[in-house]
Design an enzyme around this catalytic site. Structure first.
Site, PDB file in Angstrom:
ATOM      1  N   LYS A 133      27.197 136.485  91.880  1.00  0.00           N
ATOM      2  CA  LYS A 133      27.606 134.958  92.579  1.00  0.00           C
ATOM      3  C   LYS A 133      27.173 134.045  91.406  1.00  0.00           C
ATOM      4  O   LYS A 133      25.907 133.839  90.961  1.00  0.00           O
ATOM      5  CB  LYS A 133      26.343 134.840  93.718  1.00  0.00           C
ATOM      6  CG  LYS A 133      25.699 133.658  94.216  1.00  0.00           C
ATOM      7  CD  LYS A 133      26.940 132.703  94.828  1.00  0.00           C
ATOM      8  CE  LYS A 133      26.111 131.433  95.213  1.00  0.00           C
ATOM      9  NZ  LYS A 133      25.848 130.580  94.076  1.00  0.00           N
ATOM     10  N   THR A 158      10.885 130.830  92.105  1.00  0.00           N
ATOM     11  CA  THR A 158       9.928 131.838  92.891  1.00  0.00           C
ATOM     12  C   THR A 158      10.310 131.634  94.227  1.00  0.00           C
ATOM     13  O   THR A 158      10.223 132.739  94.821  1.00  0.00           O
ATOM     14  CB  THR A 158       8.653 131.605  92.209  1.00  0.00           C
ATOM     15  OG1 THR A 158       8.563 131.729  90.938  1.00  0.00           O
ATOM     16  CG2 THR A 158       7.794 132.470  93.069  1.00  0.00           C
ATOM     17  N   GLU A 190      13.776 137.262  87.561  1.00  0.00           N
ATOM     18  CA  GLU A 190      13.413 136.428  86.623  1.00  0.00           C
ATOM     19  C   GLU A 190      13.137 135.028  87.342  1.00  0.00           C
ATOM     20  O   GLU A 190      14.091 134.432  87.380  1.00  0.00           O
ATOM     21  CB  GLU A 190      14.518 136.256  85.663  1.00  0.00           C
ATOM     22  CG  GLU A 190      14.858 137.717  84.733  1.00  0.00           C
ATOM     23  CD  GLU A 190      13.784 138.215  84.013  1.00  0.00           C
ATOM     24  OE1 GLU A 190      12.849 137.562  83.739  1.00  0.00           O
ATOM     25  OE2 GLU A 190      14.135 139.414  83.689  1.00  0.00           O
ATOM     26  N   CYS A 209      13.418 128.175  81.737  1.00  0.00           N
ATOM     27  CA  CYS A 209      11.950 128.782  82.609  1.00  0.00           C
ATOM     28  C   CYS A 209      11.153 129.063  81.613  1.00  0.00           C
ATOM     29  O   CYS A 209       9.964 129.218  81.806  1.00  0.00           O
ATOM     30  CB  CYS A 209      12.512 129.703  83.139  1.00  0.00           C
ATOM     31  SG  CYS A 209      13.497 131.039  82.469  1.00  0.00           S
ATOM     32  N   GLU A 238       5.811 123.782  87.553  1.00  0.00           N
ATOM     33  CA  GLU A 238       6.968 123.463  86.549  1.00  0.00           C
ATOM     34  C   GLU A 238       7.722 122.258  86.620  1.00  0.00           C
ATOM     35  O   GLU A 238       8.481 122.059  87.898  1.00  0.00           O
ATOM     36  CB  GLU A 238       7.621 124.774  86.516  1.00  0.00           C
ATOM     37  CG  GLU A 238       8.822 124.912  85.539  1.00  0.00           C
ATOM     38  CD  GLU A 238       9.540 126.242  85.733  1.00  0.00           C
ATOM     39  OE1 GLU A 238       9.719 126.575  86.918  1.00  0.00           O
ATOM     40  OE2 GLU A 238       9.990 126.704  84.821  1.00  0.00           O
TER      41      GLU A 238
HETATM   42  N1  LIG Z   1      12.989 133.124  84.781  1.00  0.00           N
HETATM   43  C1  LIG Z   1      14.144 132.843  84.486  1.00  0.00           C
HETATM   44  O1  LIG Z   1      14.865 133.396  83.528  1.00  0.00           O
HETATM   45  C2  LIG Z   1      14.836 131.333  84.892  1.00  0.00           C
HETATM   46  C3  LIG Z   1      15.925 131.166  84.513  1.00  0.00           C
HETATM   47  C4  LIG Z   1      16.357 129.789  85.020  1.00  0.00           C
HETATM   48  C5  LIG Z   1      15.650 129.221  86.126  1.00  0.00           C
HETATM   49  N2  LIG Z   1      14.607 129.713  86.571  1.00  0.00           N
HETATM   50  C6  LIG Z   1      13.907 129.059  87.521  1.00  0.00           C
HETATM   51  O2  LIG Z   1      14.847 128.407  88.508  1.00  0.00           O
HETATM   52  C7  LIG Z   1      14.044 127.280  88.969  1.00  0.00           C
HETATM   53  C8  LIG Z   1      15.143 125.871  88.912  1.00  0.00           C
HETATM   54  O3  LIG Z   1      16.298 126.176  89.129  1.00  0.00           O
HETATM   55  P1  LIG Z   1      16.943 126.070  90.680  1.00  0.00           P
HETATM   56  O4  LIG Z   1      16.205 124.994  91.202  1.00  0.00           O
HETATM   57  O5  LIG Z   1      18.379 125.908  90.812  1.00  0.00           O
HETATM   58  O6  LIG Z   1      16.503 127.495  91.617  1.00  0.00           O
HETATM   59  P2  LIG Z   1      17.001 128.149  92.810  1.00  0.00           P
HETATM   60  O7  LIG Z   1      16.149 129.340  92.861  1.00  0.00           O
HETATM   61  O8  LIG Z   1      16.889 127.115  93.705  1.00  0.00           O
HETATM   62  O9  LIG Z   1      18.462 128.195  92.487  1.00  0.00           O
HETATM   63  C9  LIG Z   1      18.706 129.294  91.271  1.00  0.00           C
HETATM   64  C10 LIG Z   1      20.213 129.969  91.846  1.00  0.00           C
HETATM   65  O10 LIG Z   1      20.077 130.682  92.869  1.00  0.00           O
HETATM   66  C11 LIG Z   1      20.960 130.465  93.933  1.00  0.00           C
HETATM   67  N3  LIG Z   1      20.558 130.639  95.053  1.00  0.00           N
HETATM   68  C12 LIG Z   1      19.680 129.462  95.793  1.00  0.00           C
HETATM   69  N4  LIG Z   1      19.375 129.922  97.142  1.00  0.00           N
HETATM   70  C13 LIG Z   1      19.746 130.999  97.359  1.00  0.00           C
HETATM   71  C14 LIG Z   1      19.794 131.915  98.327  1.00  0.00           C
HETATM   72  N5  LIG Z   1      19.284 131.520  99.433  1.00  0.00           N
HETATM   73  N6  LIG Z   1      20.753 133.073  98.385  1.00  0.00           N
HETATM   74  C15 LIG Z   1      21.312 133.455  97.246  1.00  0.00           C
HETATM   75  N7  LIG Z   1      21.205 132.462  96.155  1.00  0.00           N
HETATM   76  C16 LIG Z   1      20.445 131.535  96.104  1.00  0.00           C
HETATM   77  C17 LIG Z   1      21.663 129.232  93.623  1.00  0.00           C
HETATM   78  O11 LIG Z   1      23.193 129.496  93.363  1.00  0.00           O
HETATM   79  C18 LIG Z   1      21.201 128.875  92.163  1.00  0.00           C
HETATM   80  O12 LIG Z   1      22.200 128.994  91.061  1.00  0.00           O
HETATM   81  C19 LIG Z   1      13.125 126.981  88.112  1.00  0.00           C
HETATM   82  O13 LIG Z   1      11.797 127.310  88.819  1.00  0.00           O
HETATM   83  C20 LIG Z   1      13.102 127.959  87.043  1.00  0.00           C
HETATM   84  O14 LIG Z   1      11.956 128.494  86.237  1.00  0.00           O
HETATM   85  C21 LIG Z   1      14.129 130.837  85.992  1.00  0.00           C
HETATM   86  O1  LIG Z   2      15.969 129.742  81.678  1.00  0.00           O
HETATM   87  C1  LIG Z   2      15.771 130.911  81.359  1.00  0.00           C
HETATM   88  C2  LIG Z   2      16.273 131.721  80.275  1.00  0.00           C
HETATM   89  C3  LIG Z   2      16.087 131.085  79.125  1.00  0.00           C
HETATM   90  C4  LIG Z   2      16.383 131.888  77.911  1.00  0.00           C
HETATM   91  O2  LIG Z   2      17.168 132.966  78.165  1.00  0.00           O
HETATM   92  O3  LIG Z   2      15.869 131.526  76.777  1.00  0.00           O
END
Ligand SMILES: NC(=O)c1ccc[n+]([C@@H]2O[C@H](COP(=O)([O-])OP(=O)(O)OC[C@H]3O[C@@H](n4cnc5c(N)ncnc54)[C@H](O)[C@@H]3O)[C@@H](O)[C@H]2O)c1
Ligand SMILES: O=CCCC(=O)O
Length: 574
Positions: free
Chosen positions: A261, A318, A338, A373, A471
């Site tokens: 997705k 999260t 992640e 992240c 964050e």
């Molecule tokens: N650990 C990592 O590698 C990593 C990487 C990027 C972002 N993040 C985290 O994501 C957050 C920021 O991004 P965001 O606000 O777009 O996050 P989010 O969790 O709202 O969305 C992330 C993705 O998940 C999908 N999503 C959202 N709700 C969903 C559901 N109910 N079912 C299925 N898919 C769903 C969306 O398509 C979106 O593209 C921050 O907390 C950041 O740290 C973590």
């Molecule tokens: O945001 C998450 C991934 C970042 C990276 O792979 O460096």
């Protein structure tokens, strides 16, 4: 000092024309009203304003809360998007069973350039049934894909890598267009993303098993690795290419097929990757890309509850991770998450080179305008070097060039949408209310576009402020002061999440002590950049579990099977 009178809503970019600037200046001087803009050095170039200092003229109702922000920026040139070398890589459909398709309902959603707010194109709004069709295709394709020799899978992944190299410029263009990051960063991401195919093309052929000495007489135990099955992959918008290749590459290497997705905000890069998979010869149904915006939760629920899916890998917040984990529990899927971080970045007074520490902190904090992240969220500096560090750090940020990702020299782009702006604003306001001092930025830049927020530096940040707990995921650098190693490690660990942590020190004992004490999955010592296809990526605590990239990444998509052969006689016959 030049004094330029601008009228409240007249955007600065209109002053790209010097004659126009002079005319407006004269008109404005005749009607002294509203905002005053004082430019300490207004470069009369068509492209840039340098070291602008913006201040509020006393006014009962200012349009936006102005405060001093000495910050270089590049005025945007009307958001012209460079043409793709290969126009057929801009694809407004989803990818199922080797074909680009619409939603059965024909419903679509719009995708907008975060810099200009202008529509890029539309994508299909998939629902449960559309997603189930993609799962069926992946299940069918699994039968033959899992039986391919690992070397055959390796060759196909390598071809996909080659296609990405050939089309790297177009991939970067799509990333900048839909995500907003500067083109230089997008080119870096295109390479980073491709590296996962290269890395896992090499891993594919090295999925070794084991021979285990049995404790039962006459038994022989072998361990083999097999693909887990059809995988559901859900990725975010901050790395439209790399987050998806970091999951697809190990899955395919292990012999799995996937339904991915793509993020609703940035689906076009993923679609281009799908087209390149076709050109590389990846068989139909092995890779399926589903698109949705309004129906995201429905598609997510379908992927996490359908019994044909055996593995879910999610990158995102999260909160969403917890929801998906509950949904996936019903069919006991293998999972990896992640999730969000709150990275501490510690500068000890024994660091060898303060300038290097400043550069590392800048790179770590402001990469993708703070939207990764692993970005530093809390920058802790030891008290004896605090003022010096703060001064150098703020000076660097003042030299950023914020603007449209395609414009020359732009170092930092917009954030993804207004919700992201809202979070940065809330953190800034809260910090100011509690005694933090804004040194740079601290406000929106509406003249550049709808989603621009000035890279911001706040000093004297303390642990009771929102930014210490939560964050920001945006361009706000929060600078804390600390006294001792013990104190700072306690502060650093005082959070529910644990993705990345960084510190600068030249003391070898301290390097081991602190690296081992930080409660995170990844530590950067004397560097602010740790991402690499060769290195395991993942967190602890509420940042999730599982590792991506590296030799460990493929394990997330494999199951371990033991085969015990009994009744083997020890004595030779005859
Ligand atoms: N650990 C990592 O590698 C990593 C990487 C990027 C972002 N993040 C985290 O994501 C957050 C920021 O991004 P965001 O606000 O777009 O996050 P989010 O969790 O709202 O969305 C992330 C993705 O998940 C999908 N999503 C959202 N709700 C969903 C559901 N109910 N079912 C299925 N898919 C769903 C969306 O398509 C979106 O593209 C921050 O907390 C950041 O740290 C973590
Ligand atoms: O945001 C998450 C991934 C970042 C990276 O792979 O460096």
């Amino acid at each position: 000092m030049t004094i330029l009178w601008s009228f409240g809503s007249v955007p600065l970019r209109q002053y790209l024309d010097v004659q126009q600037f002079d005319d407006d200046l004269r008109t404005a001087q005749r009607a002294p009203k509203k905002t005053i803009i004082m430019a300490s050095a207004f470069m009369r170039s068509r492209f840039s304003l340098t070291s602008a200092v913006v201040k509020a003229r006393p006014s009962p109702t200012p349009k936006i809360p102005f405060r001093p922000f000495p910050l270089k920026f590049v005025a945007n040139m009307g958001h012209n998007v460079p043409k793709l070398n290969d126009q057929s890589l801009l694809i407004s459909q989803a990818f199922v069973n080797g074909e680009f398709v619409d939603a059965a309902s024909s419903e679509t959603f719009e995708v907008h350039d975060p810099s200009s707010g202008k529509k890029i194109s539309t994508c299909p709004e998939f629902n449960k049934q559309d997603t189930e069709n993609a799962i069926a295709a992946a299940e069918e394709a699994l039968k033959s894909w899992r039986k391919k020799l690992p070397r055959e899978r390796a060759t196909l992944l390598r071809k996909w890598y080659d296609e990405m190299q050939k089309n790297a410029a177009d991939i970067a263009t799509l990333i900048t267009w839909e995500n907003g990051k500067p083109l230089t960063d997008a080119k870096g991401e295109a390479q980073y993303a491709a590296n996962f195919f290269l890395w896992f093309s090499e891993e594919a052929a090295h999925q070794h098993g084991d021979v285990v000495p049995s404790s039962v007489p006459g038994n022989r135990v072998h361990v083999i690795k097999q693909p887990v099955g059809v995988c559901g992959l859900i990725t975010p918008w901050n790395f439209p290419a790399a987050m998806i290749t970091r999951k697809i590459a190990p899955a395919l290497a292990a012999g799995c097929t996937v339904v991915a997705k793509s993020p609703g905000e940035t689906p076009f890069t993923a679609n281009a990757l799908a087209e390149l998979s076709r050109r590389a010869g990846i068989p139909k149904g092995v890779v399926n890309i589903v698109t949705a915006m309004k129906n995201t939760a429905e598609v997510g629920e379908t992927l996490t509850t359908d019994p044909r899916i055996k593995k879910i890998s999610f990158t995102g917040s999260t909160n969403v991770g917890k929801l998906l984990m509950k949904q996936a529990a019903g069919t006991m899927k293998k999972v990896s998450w992640e999730l969000g971080g709150n990275a501490p970045f510690i500068v000890f007074d024994d660091c060898a080179d303060l300038d290097a520490a400043v550069a590392g902190a800048i790179a770590c904090k402001f990469r993708s305008s703070g939207q990764t992240c692993v970005c530093a969220n809390r920058i802790y500096v030891q008290e004896s070097i605090y003022d010096k560090f703060v001064e150098k750090f703020a000076e660097k940020v003042k030299n950023f060039k914020v603007g449209y990702g395609f414009d020359d020299g732009v170092t930092h782009g917009p954030v993804i949408h207004d919700r992201a702006i809202g979070k940065v604003e809330a953190h800034v306001k809260d910090a100011e209310k509690k005694g933090g001092k804004v040194l740079v930025g601290g406000q929106k830049l509406p003249d550049l576009g709808p989603n621009f927020y000035a890279p911001t530096v706040i000093r004297d940040v303390t642990k009771d402020m929102q930014v210490a707990r939560d964050e920001t995921f945006g361009p706000l650098a929060a600078l804390f002061k600390f006294k001792t190693e013990k104190e700072v490690v306690e502060l650093a660990n005082n959070t529910e999440v644990g993705l990345a942590g960084y510190f600068y020190s030249s003391n070898v004992n301290r390097i081991y002590r602190v690296a081992e004490a930080l409660e995170v999955g990844m530590v950067g010592v004397n560097t602010g950049l740790i991402s690499d296809a060769a290195s395991p990526f993942g967190g602890v605590k509420e940042s999730g579990f599982g590792r991506e990239g590296s030799k460990y990444g493929i394990d997330e998509y494999s199951i371990i099977k033991s085969i015990t052969i009994g009744g083997i006689e020890n004595d030779l016959q005859g």
